[in-house]
Scaffold this motif. Structure first.
Motif, short mmCIF file in Angstrom:
data_model
loop_
_atom_site.label_atom_id
_atom_site.label_comp_id
_atom_site.label_asym_id
_atom_site.label_seq_id
_atom_site.Cartn_x
_atom_site.Cartn_y
_atom_site.Cartn_z
N GLY A 238 -5.09 -4.98 -14.60
CA GLY A 238 -5.41 -4.73 -13.56
C GLY A 238 -4.46 -5.75 -12.24
N ALA A 239 -3.74 -6.84 -12.94
CA ALA A 239 -2.93 -7.40 -12.44
C ALA A 239 -1.91 -6.75 -11.06
N GLY A 240 -1.48 -6.10 -11.80
CA GLY A 240 -1.26 -5.73 -10.33
C GLY A 240 0.34 -5.66 -9.59
N VAL B 75 1.20 -1.38 -0.03
CA VAL B 75 -0.08 0.16 0.04
C VAL B 75 0.66 1.10 0.26
N GLN B 76 1.97 1.13 1.09
CA GLN B 76 2.73 2.21 0.64
C GLN B 76 3.53 2.85 -0.11
N GLU B 77 3.50 1.71 -0.76
CA GLU B 77 4.71 1.57 -2.42
C GLU B 77 3.85 2.51 -3.28
N GLU B 78 2.38 1.52 -3.42
CA GLU B 78 1.61 2.60 -4.08
C GLU B 78 1.54 4.13 -3.75
N LEU B 79 0.98 4.29 -2.62
CA LEU B 79 1.19 5.77 -2.70
C LEU B 79 2.39 6.14 -3.54
N ASP B 80 3.34 5.89 -2.72
CA ASP B 80 4.75 6.83 -3.02
C ASP B 80 4.90 6.71 -4.14
N LEU B 81 4.97 5.66 -5.48
CA LEU B 81 4.47 5.32 -6.61
C LEU B 81 3.55 6.41 -7.54
N ARG B 82 2.41 6.70 -6.98
CA ARG B 82 1.93 7.38 -7.83
C ARG B 82 2.33 9.02 -7.39
N GLU B 83 2.14 9.60 -5.63
CA GLU B 83 3.13 10.57 -5.99
C GLU B 83 4.34 10.82 -6.99
N LEU B 84 5.27 9.73 -6.96
CA LEU B 84 6.62 10.06 -7.82
C LEU B 84 5.86 10.02 -8.97
N PHE B 85 4.91 9.54 -9.96
CA PHE B 85 4.21 9.19 -11.02
C PHE B 85 3.57 11.00 -11.03
N VAL B 86 3.34 11.80 -10.40
CA VAL B 86 2.87 12.90 -10.79
C VAL B 86 4.74 14.25 -10.60
N LEU B 87 5.21 14.04 -9.61
CA LEU B 87 6.80 14.48 -9.78
C LEU B 87 7.50 13.99 -11.02
N THR B 88 7.30 13.78 -11.45
CA THR B 88 9.13 12.50 -12.33
C THR B 88 7.71 13.37 -13.69
N GLU C 76 -4.58 13.55 -11.88
CA GLU C 76 -6.58 13.07 -12.14
C GLU C 76 -5.75 11.91 -13.08
N GLU C 77 -4.77 12.11 -14.17
CA GLU C 77 -4.40 10.57 -14.80
C GLU C 77 -4.45 9.74 -14.17
N GLN C 78 -3.43 10.07 -13.09
CA GLN C 78 -2.92 8.56 -12.29
C GLN C 78 -3.45 7.53 -11.57
N ARG C 79 -4.46 8.10 -11.71
CA ARG C 79 -5.79 7.99 -11.04
C ARG C 79 -6.72 7.04 -11.64
N GLY C 80 -6.60 6.79 -13.10
CA GLY C 80 -7.38 5.95 -14.11
C GLY C 80 -6.08 5.17 -14.16
N LEU C 81 -5.09 4.55 -13.91
CA LEU C 81 -3.51 3.92 -13.58
C LEU C 81 -3.53 2.62 -13.12
N THR C 82 -3.19 2.04 -13.60
CA THR C 82 -2.62 0.30 -12.64
C THR C 82 -1.46 0.86 -11.51
N TYR C 83 -1.09 -0.53 -11.11
CA TYR C 83 0.43 -0.19 -10.21
C TYR C 83 1.18 -0.78 -11.27
N ASP C 84 0.88 -1.82 -11.79
CA ASP C 84 2.06 -1.46 -13.66
C ASP C 84 2.37 -0.84 -14.36
N GLU C 85 1.02 0.03 -14.61
CA GLU C 85 1.09 1.04 -15.04
C GLU C 85 1.77 2.56 -14.60
N VAL C 86 1.31 2.93 -13.34
CA VAL C 86 2.14 3.66 -12.88
C VAL C 86 3.91 3.80 -12.50
N LYS C 87 3.80 2.68 -12.03
CA LYS C 87 5.12 1.97 -12.15
C LYS C 87 6.26 2.13 -13.31
N ALA C 88 5.66 1.94 -14.36
CA ALA C 88 6.53 1.64 -15.48
C ALA C 88 6.64 2.86 -16.10
#
Length: 355
Positions: A350-352, A28-41, A62-74
């Motif tokens: 959505g495998a994530g 859970v914490q990793e995904e929260l951090d990744l979504r913050e990093l998505f916006v920043l990077t 708003e864009e990151q809300r529609g992405l899966t974990y794998d898509e955000v990480k990629a």
């Protein structure tokens, strides 16, 4: 923090797997951090005018809300990798520009890097009371841009038992950081880097003070240290020999079911460590302090598996990227999978599944 890290290392070493990293609070914490990093990077990668930053951040949030974990990480991996490629290229060019043979002083290289990138980093007396020395930036860093790199040896989960001092690895070593995939980075063998000329002694002498303050950390600045070190750099009792066998007291650990270091991984790590250029002006993230109580951090920690010879690169670009590898101040001891690209992440839906 030290006790928590010791506990994590002991648990990773015992289990020898990363199943416990795929679910629960860490995921859970990793995904929260990744979504913050998505916006920043992504804001840095898209390079919009500063006045439009606020609108872009809203769009990206708003864009990151529609992405899966794998898509955000990629996407985060792609952004950070591009940023690191740029940084490594600027480090290379700064070294070449300051001396024909690449041996400019730390001051000269830092100034040249700042001229090219717009900022540089330095170690100086901390503004936090009783905190010793801290990390500072000169110049302008854009939101989402990499400020410094955490240098050192990266241990995969299956090799944590081979870290110096295991299982009490954090007892006398404050230069450790754990990644969400269970890997641990040990910056103590890096120290402050090496190979700098004696020119510009004013700031170099201050940096020597940092070394003196940290002499209590065994092996500080001895690159790459045990168990990778060769050519007279001694490894600890029970380390693996060149052919992968456990030596000395290692028979006790072997009897307990411990797996020796893979000789191929060890050979690759040694070759990579010998190739790394230790004169990196931004390999200082391990010297950053926590902010004082009441203040929020002004940087975020990000982990990324960097690829320098991506399969989708043209031959010339692949060769250029491979050349940049020596300007990344890390060496890995273990095996990591190549990060998933955006197309593969999208196919997974959505495998994530975490690495």
């Amino acid at each position: 923090l030290g006790a928590m890290l010791r506990g994590l290392v002991e648990r990773f070493g015992r289990r020898g797997a990363t199943d416990h990293l795929r679910s629960g609070w860490r995921r859970v914490q990793e995904e929260l951090d990744l979504r913050e990093l998505f916006v920043l990077t992504s804001s840095h990668a898209r390079d919009v005018p500063v006045d439009d930053d606020a609108d872009l951040i809203d769009v990206l949030s708003e864009e990151q809300r529609g992405l899966t974990y794998d898509e955000v990480k990629a996407e985060v991996t792609k952004n950070l990798t591009a940023n690191l490629h740029t940084m490594c290229g600027e480090v290379r060019d700064a070294l070449r520009a300051t001396d024909g043979s690449g041996y400019g002083s730390r001051d000269d290289v830092t100034a040249e890097y700042r001229r090219r990138a717009g900022f540089s980093a330095r170690v100086a007396e901390s503004t936090v009371p009783n905190a010793g020395r801290g990390l500072f930036v000169d110049g302008q860093v854009d939101p989402g841009e990499i400020v410094c790199v955490y240098p050192g040896v990266v241990y995969a989960p299956e090799n944590l038992r081979h870290m110096p001092g295991y299982p009490k690895i954090a007892a006398d070593n404050p230069y450790l950081v754990a990644r969400y995939d269970g890997s641990v980075v040990d910056a103590s063998p890096w120290g402050l880097g090496a190979g700098w000329s004696k020119a510009g002694r004013s700031k170099t002498s201050k940096n020597k003070t940092v070394v003196n303050e940290r002499q209590r950390v065994e092996g500080f600045g001895r690159w790459p240290g045990a168990p990778i070190g060769t050519d007279g750099r001694t490894a600890g009792d029970g380390d693996a020999s060149a052919d992968g066998r456990l030596e000395g007291g290692g028979w006790l650990r072997a009897a307990a079911g411990e797996t020796p270091l893979d000789p191929t991984q060890l050979e690759h790590a040694r070759a990579a460590a010998d190739a790394v250029d230790r004169r990196h002006p931004l390999a200082l993230a391990h010297l950053a302090n926590h902010p004082p109580r009441g203040l929020s951090p002004n940087v975020a920690v990000a982990s990324v598996d960097v690829v320098f010879d991506a399969n989708d690169s043209e031959d010339g670009e692949r060769a250029a990227n491979d050349e940049l590898r020596r300007y990344l101040p890390n060496v890995g001891l273990g095996a990591w999978r190549v990060p998933r690209g955006a197309a593969e992440a999208k196919r997974r839906g959505g495998a994530g599944e975490a690495k």
